[in-house]
Design an enzyme around this catalytic site. Structure first.
Site, PDB file in Angstrom:
ATOM      1  N   CYS A   1       3.052 -12.695   6.344  1.00  0.00           N
ATOM      2  CA  CYS A   1       3.788 -11.626   5.667  1.00  0.00           C
ATOM      3  C   CYS A   1       2.874 -10.527   5.124  1.00  0.00           C
ATOM      4  O   CYS A   1       3.220  -9.348   5.174  1.00  0.00           O
ATOM      5  CB  CYS A   1       4.668 -12.193   4.551  1.00  0.00           C
ATOM      6  SG  CYS A   1       3.881 -13.386   3.469  1.00  0.00           S
TER       7      CYS A   1
ATOM      8  N   HIS B   1       5.818  -7.607  -1.056  1.00  0.00           N
ATOM      9  CA  HIS B   1       4.357  -7.674  -1.145  1.00  0.00           C
ATOM     10  C   HIS B   1       3.807  -6.257  -1.210  1.00  0.00           C
ATOM     11  O   HIS B   1       4.000  -5.459  -0.285  1.00  0.00           O
ATOM     12  CB  HIS B   1       3.779  -8.368   0.091  1.00  0.00           C
ATOM     13  CG  HIS B   1       3.984  -9.850   0.115  1.00  0.00           C
ATOM     14  ND1 HIS B   1       4.686 -10.544  -0.849  1.00  0.00           N
ATOM     15  CD2 HIS B   1       3.551 -10.812   0.996  1.00  0.00           C
ATOM     16  CE1 HIS B   1       4.682 -11.844  -0.559  1.00  0.00           C
ATOM     17  NE2 HIS B   1       4.007 -12.032   0.556  1.00  0.00           N
TER      18      HIS B   1
END
Lengths: 352, 352, 352, 352
Positions: B149, B241
């Site tokens: 990710c 993120h």
């Protein structure tokens, strides 16, 4: 011994209340006056809102707020001011106090870049206290600043390997909300969020770091020249500023050398033994997932120095690259505690 | 048109449930089977715990868990697997499925570094899909991975200026807890805390980034050589993120050039118009305090592509230095959505 | 004086590590052994993960885990066990220890409803210690339990007005996540969430409250009969259980009477002066927005009794209705500290 | 059809921005004007800070703030105002608008207890709209209020069993921070904390609940007489007010009866089919740990009614005692959505 009368300015705020906590039973300084915005004048400290746990110590609960007036402070024989004022208010109040013979130890940013005002971190630049003597020749009192909270954490962490010929730094911070004071950030803004911008913080980190490590020449500080690239970023924690640090050196080194520098670092004699000075100002961990604010934000011995040590972890060294993560207590070492230590140093060096 | 039968593996987890959400009413793929640990076999999806809001779509509530057995899946005419399995389980299950003619689109890390398995991010390396043909020659089915990710967010953000001759990157991440799956982190560990270590994450970011931008030579990927320094750090947010990015170029540029590259970037023809492909994969903000997870984690148009775009902000350019902050949705673009898009690409290119 | 050897069971957990913190430099008890799951045997405490700040005190860092074996503990002359074990493990281990002459002070729920085991809260029911003598006649050792953490907060708060003829209570709790131990709740479940159910908690609160205030008759406790309606609800805080309390009395009273009862409440002579006993076990605030976990979770003097006092606020009285909010430290008063105080009481009363 | 011009007041706040979100592509109302504090006049909505995700819809981004002046609004042919103003500002602005023929739908508390102003929750008291006709006779326009956010959740949940002869209620709330608007609570106050006091909230819940269920007699509302005891308590969540509810009935009932009442409850014909009306306004769950804000705060069908349904869980019935937990969206059903639904009702009943 008679203690020295001091006043805490901004005693309704986060930094002000930390000054109060740290000055309980202090061996040198006695809090005999408090000020905040003039609207508070005449009220008792105990009527205020506690904004940090323990921020209204029982010992000071009955102190009554004075107006922010230097004459009144002088009439109460206040010799030292600890200032937790917001920067816009601090500028004139602090100048005025210094002009009237009061020694000002300030957390505010207003005077940090003044030519004759040092940004003191005793372990790094106790020699810059020389500027205070110069100030005193001009105006009886003086202003000594502690650094911005993020700058403090960064510069303390650099201390053990300052001789490594650092050429360039790339840093990214993970800053707690208490760095913005009280009321600071609305919970709706920061809960479960990250905010990649803090007003004016990145320029502060760059220029203050240079000044802190600078040398004094003809009564002025010549800043150390470094390339510093900083991202200052807010995360949803309450206390503790973490920084990811990437250093490029001029020349190579290795892990053991750098680890040894940290482990063996000892504070200079000028600082050792001051009441609020940590025995080991820079701690080192090799636990792979530390430091963490939850566990490491109050490090420092003796008891009075809790929160005054910084800690380095995740050290990696590869030739000319040194990388690590560091954590510091932004309210103690990075704010109130920094100024209390500065005052202790000034007292030891007979400037007070 | 008849849709293609597919199975979601790991449908009790965070990524599995995102696969289910994203595959509701999908124009090409029809979820006809679900698997999780064998203990679930025979139970209905609706009996499971929802671990993401909307993670048990009404449409699939009555699906019954099959054991993780390729023969059973084959007997149900499952042609495509979306795998949200944990890495340790995924390795054999996925290999076995591919061997038996099933096309596997996996979020697991187990096969990412296999020589003939591409880490696909269609906008970046649709050409690597060539490896899938090579795999198919060997075993009928194939495995195609989406990236880690954090890697996904970083590499997508690099996409517009990939021709700038990037020489070195220093990155520090601000990663949400959902990146660790469910149950993932105990709240006591991460609430009001920052954890400067995520197991194996930093090496993944470095080696996957090189492979993603690599070129294919004799059926193998020759990774692009870059110096990457990464700190992967967990912060107390749920989704999204953020990454602080510092690039050193070989050569100089300026703000307007870089901003223009981002603004004008368009996805390649191979990708444009796929159901889950964002019209603009890389968005740009000049608001000084953005991107933020609270506001920007679900960006992407059309509706089906929400969470598939990344966003760049805080751009600074100074000669050979380019700095910015980027944010991506670690569960959509960085996990389930990435693999769904990969499958759509494979379908368009007639590999399914 | 020779201290009494004791063992902490479950020393890798939240409650176990609180036992360790509270037993540092204890005047009566000396931690000479630690146990956890057998897989830990042979490892040092310092190798474990700290799950509460300060949970691995320097003083005990070199202790080595023993297997959970009563013979081994006996061979080390352990006379007292402090048990922070999970309930399923605790049942047999604790029974076995008591049978072998060890005095067990347990935070586990397993034996709380046993007929001859008291749920001790010294300020409330020191007289129930009589049951320990009865147990000892049967098996040399004994088991004494502290109450469930929510029950503890509720019953302590009832203490000052226990003579008011309470007929019915309606309570709703705001429970911190540490009540679920470590690892406890996944952050994805509770961050920014409220969970209106805690397994088995509401029945515990009802039946334990009755037993705690019961009287002893023929060696058994006859529970006090009360109608109690409880909602036990988890909120995203780390430490501190708040409870909204609504009492219906048989008869009328007024604010001043009730406030006076709280203010004037003093602990019974049997308890006063024990090392971990708070001088004032029930504190009272008339600040309209207190108590709050952030400020009030560590109340209690002297230093060793921090977290041992509960606090009542928002008192409202209207004829037969008494309403208030109370807060207690679920890990100290509601867990480890409760059992330490129980052991101190037993020692004073010469049961150890 | 020509849509009705409306203005959103307080469009920089949380409730104002929710009005904007809910009015995108509304079939009846068209946002043609926006106001906030006069300092904003002349600025575009797109220059404002988004305080809720999606709070500055693309459709309205170019609207320019008008001063808060009824003449200007009238000159723009604004017929309807949706007011998200703070209470102190709202009083006069709303009165003035109503006097000038504008129909005001307000989330502010200022006029809620005015004798001729109804607190409308269409499913409960659509008949109170009669008061609007009375107001109109006096001043052309009128003011219709939605209830306080906590009151809304409570009263909606009571709706299915309003005929059960409820005699007394004891409620304790778990209120999200967005209920305090923007900026609302400082994160330092509420992070990892519970605050057992919300200014003026408990009296509001008591008196508004009575008025909402009251009947109209001679143009005035005679409130229903109930004993209500409320603790209104802030917890660290962003959206969603949970309430623990304890009801005492006059007479007995049983679980199946009460569960049946909830399951079978249907909205009255006056409300069914309004654009923002939920098909099922009161949902029921028997999952033991639900409702939870994380999963249930946006319930309601059709799409436009998301966040308009409340949900009841943890139902317990024992003779004359009915207990449950309920959850509602404080920003949609409890604020902006409530007023939009009120306006839709007024439009259907030809008051606009």
């Amino acid at each position: 011994m008679n203690k020295i009368n001091c006043a805490v300015l901004g005693a309704t705020g986060v930094v002000g209340q930390h000054f109060l906590k740290l000055l309980v039973a202090h061996p040198t300084f006695e809090v005999t006056a408090i000020c905040a915005s003039d609207a508070r004048a005449g009220k008792k400290l105990s009527e205020m809102k506690e904004v940090v746990p323990g921020g209204i110590p029982q010992e000071f609960a009955d102190l009554v707020f004075d107006p922010m007036d230097v004459d009144i402070l002088a009439s109460k024989n206040v010799q030292v001011i600890f200032s937790g004022l917001p920067a816009d208010v601090a500028r004139d109040v602090e100048s005025n106090a210094a002009q009237n013979g009061i020694k000002v130890f300030s957390n505010a940013g207003s005077h940090r870049m003044d030519a004759d005002v040092p940004i003191l971190i005793p372990e790094i630049n106790h020699y810059q206290i020389e500027l205070l003597r110069i100030q005193q020749q001009k105006k009886q009192g003086f202003i000594a600043c502690n650094a911005n909270c993020t700058t403090t954490g960064l510069t303390m962490a650099l201390l053990p390997f300052i001789d490594l010929n650092i050429k360039r730094m790339v840093v990214a911070s993970y800053q707690a909300v208490s760095g913005a004071g009280y009321p600071g950030l609305p919970v709706m803004d920061i809960s479960n969020n990250v905010i990649p911008y803090i007003n004016n913080e990145e320029p502060k980190v760059c220029r203050e770091t240079g000044k802190i490590f600078g040398h004094v020449e003809n009564g002025t500080i010549i800043p150390r020249e470094w390339e510093i690239f900083a991202h200052c970023i807010r995360v949803p924690t309450i206390v503790g500023h973490m920084i990811s640090v990437h250093l490029e050196l001029d020349g190579s080194t290795d892990y053991d050398t750098v680890a040894g520098l940290i482990r063996n670092y000892l504070p200079p004699a000028e600082v050792a033994g001051l009441p609020t000075a940590p025995e080991k100002p820079v701690l080192f961990t090799e636990q792979q997932d530390r430091p963490q604010p939850r566990y490491d934000v109050d490090l420092g011995t003796p008891e009075r120095a809790k929160g005054m040590a910084v800690i380095i972890g995740r050290l990696e060294v590869n030739k000319n690259i040194v990388r690590f993560v560091t954590l510091s207590n932004n309210l103690v070492r990075g704010a109130a505690g920094g100024s209390v230590l500065n005052a202790e140093l000034a007292y030891r060096l007979k400037l007070i």
